[in-house]
Motif scaffolding. Structure first.
Motif, PDB file in Angstrom:
ATOM      1  N   LEU A   1       0.831  -1.206   0.000  1.00  0.00           N
ATOM      2  CA  LEU A   1       0.000   0.000   0.000  1.00  0.00           C
ATOM      3  C   LEU A   1       0.865   1.255   0.000  1.00  0.00           C
ATOM      4  CD1 LEU A   1      -2.820  -0.926   2.554  1.00  0.00           C
ATOM      5  CD2 LEU A   1      -3.070  -0.658   0.079  1.00  0.00           C
ATOM      6  N   ILE A   2       1.881   1.268   0.839  1.00  0.00           N
ATOM      7  CA  ILE A   2       2.770   2.430   0.911  1.00  0.00           C
ATOM      8  C   ILE A   2       3.483   2.633  -0.422  1.00  0.00           C
ATOM      9  CG2 ILE A   2       4.865   3.328   2.000  1.00  0.00           C
ATOM     10  CD1 ILE A   2       3.882   1.898   4.592  1.00  0.00           C
ATOM     11  N   HIS A   3       3.961   1.550  -1.014  1.00  0.00           N
ATOM     12  CA  HIS A   3       4.647   1.652  -2.309  1.00  0.00           C
ATOM     13  C   HIS A   3       3.729   2.252  -3.367  1.00  0.00           C
ATOM     14  CE1 HIS A   3       6.958   0.553  -5.884  1.00  0.00           C
ATOM     15  NE2 HIS A   3       5.835   0.048  -6.361  1.00  0.00           N
ATOM     16  N   LEU A   4       2.504   1.746  -3.449  1.00  0.00           N
ATOM     17  CA  LEU A   4       1.585   2.238  -4.476  1.00  0.00           C
ATOM     18  C   LEU A   4       1.205   3.696  -4.238  1.00  0.00           C
ATOM     19  CD1 LEU A   4      -0.723  -0.894  -4.882  1.00  0.00           C
ATOM     20  CD2 LEU A   4       0.992  -0.061  -6.507  1.00  0.00           C
ATOM     21  N   ALA A   5       1.029   4.070  -2.975  1.00  0.00           N
ATOM     22  CA  ALA A   5       0.709   5.468  -2.675  1.00  0.00           C
ATOM     23  C   ALA A   5       1.862   6.381  -3.081  1.00  0.00           C
ATOM     24  CB  ALA A   5       0.401   5.623  -1.188  1.00  0.00           C
ATOM     25  N   GLU A   6       3.080   5.955  -2.792  1.00  0.00           N
ATOM     26  CA  GLU A   6       4.241   6.775  -3.142  1.00  0.00           C
ATOM     27  C   GLU A   6       4.454   6.821  -4.650  1.00  0.00           C
ATOM     28  OE1 GLU A   6       7.375   5.014  -0.850  1.00  0.00           O
ATOM     29  OE2 GLU A   6       6.848   6.127   0.977  1.00  0.00           O
ATOM     30  N   LYS A   7       4.223   5.707  -5.314  1.00  0.00           N
ATOM     31  CA  LYS A   7       4.452   5.648  -6.760  1.00  0.00           C
ATOM     32  C   LYS A   7       3.432   6.477  -7.534  1.00  0.00           C
ATOM     33  CE  LYS A   7       4.837   2.342 -10.610  1.00  0.00           C
ATOM     34  NZ  LYS A   7       6.239   2.584 -10.994  1.00  0.00           N
ATOM     35  N   THR A   8       2.173   6.408  -7.096  1.00  0.00           N
ATOM     36  CA  THR A   8       1.109   7.076  -7.845  1.00  0.00           C
ATOM     37  C   THR A   8       0.790   8.472  -7.328  1.00  0.00           C
ATOM     38  OG1 THR A   8      -0.651   6.178  -6.432  1.00  0.00           O
ATOM     39  CG2 THR A   8       0.051   4.836  -8.324  1.00  0.00           C
ATOM     40  N   GLY A   9       1.210   8.765  -6.097  1.00  0.00           N
ATOM     41  CA  GLY A   9       0.844  10.041  -5.492  1.00  0.00           C
ATOM     42  C   GLY A   9      -0.604  10.098  -5.046  1.00  0.00           C
ATOM     43  N   LYS A  10      -1.240   8.939  -4.927  1.00  0.00           N
ATOM     44  CA  LYS A  10      -2.651   8.889  -4.548  1.00  0.00           C
ATOM     45  C   LYS A  10      -2.819   8.258  -3.171  1.00  0.00           C
ATOM     46  CE  LYS A  10      -4.257   8.595  -9.333  1.00  0.00           C
ATOM     47  NZ  LYS A  10      -5.028   7.821 -10.338  1.00  0.00           N
ATOM     48  N   LEU A  11      -3.816   8.763  -2.442  1.00  0.00           N
ATOM     49  CA  LEU A  11      -4.207   8.205  -1.144  1.00  0.00           C
ATOM     50  C   LEU A  11      -3.073   8.230  -0.128  1.00  0.00           C
ATOM     51  CD1 LEU A  11      -6.368   5.192  -2.359  1.00  0.00           C
ATOM     52  CD2 LEU A  11      -7.197   7.314  -1.367  1.00  0.00           C
ATOM     53  N   ASP A  12      -2.243   9.261  -0.201  1.00  0.00           N
ATOM     54  CA  ASP A  12      -1.181   9.433   0.784  1.00  0.00           C
ATOM     55  C   ASP A  12      -1.404  10.752   1.509  1.00  0.00           C
ATOM     56  OD1 ASP A  12       1.054   8.863   2.262  1.00  0.00           O
ATOM     57  OD2 ASP A  12       2.430   8.747   0.569  1.00  0.00           O
TER      58      ASP A  12
END
Length: 206
Positions: free
Chosen positions: A72-83
């Protein structure tokens, strides 16, 4: 654009979290069901992706990732979404991710597994339910006067805890005593494009 394959099981809450996150980020992915009862998570091929033999595993451009919170953290950081919107908020988001894994998830997944799959003794179920109720009480208190767990927009903290709390009924934990949690669950469930946790992943063919 990156390519994704999610290895999981539709009854697994951690797998559901990743499926929903991919959907909310607008990331297309292939899904491969892992039959845990048949031991497909213990084959050499699977262990080469995840040495712990657990689901979910997300393969991104050929690189395998494990542990739902880390994914989840990786995807949030990669996409800039839901962080989080600021460094302080990002830190709080990650604290909630680990809090879910440490307290809320065991308190709901434990009795849920005992009830649905293991025919657990009543005292074992009750012990797990007490843990879940304690965690839900903490969550309810944290949501007092708040729309979301961190900041003024939904984040992966909300998503992770939302999925876990959505399975409270399976653990035979009533949410009547947690009005803030109930209102927040409805708020997250209404996010555009969000499937219900129970519909997040395909069920294997019978």
């Amino acid at each position: 654009m990156s390519s994704y394959t999610l290895y999981g099981a539709f009854l697994s809450m951690p797998c559901v979290k990743i499926g929903l996150m991919l959907d909310l980020c607008g990331l297309k992915y292939d899904y491969k069901h892992v039959n845990l009862r048949a031991g497909e998570n213990k084959t050499p091929e699977f262990l080469a992706m995840n040495k712990w033999g657990q689901v979910p595993v997300l393969v991104e451009d050929g690189a395998a990732m494990a542990q739902s919170g880390a994914i989840l953290i990786h995807l949030a950081e990669k996409t800039g979404k839901l962080d989080g919107a600021t460094p302080a908020e990002k830190q709080q988001v990650r604290e909630w991710i680990f809090w879910d894994a440490d307290l809320l998830h065991p308190g709901i997944a434990g009795p849920r597994s005992q009830i649905l799959f293991l025919n657990g003794a009543p005292e074992i179920v009750a012990f797990g339910q007490a843990r879940g109720q304690r965690a839900l009480g903490m969550l309810n208190e944290a949501l007092e006067g708040r729309q979301y767990l961190v900041g003024d927009k939904p984040t992966i903290a909300d998503l992770a805890c939302f999925v876990t709390a959505s399975y409270a009924a399976d653990a035979k934990i009533a949410l009547d005593a947690y009005p803030n949690v109930r209102a927040w669950l409805a708020r997250i469930a209404a996010l555009p494009g969000l499937k219900t946790p129970q519909e997040a992943l395909p069920r294997p063919a019978a």
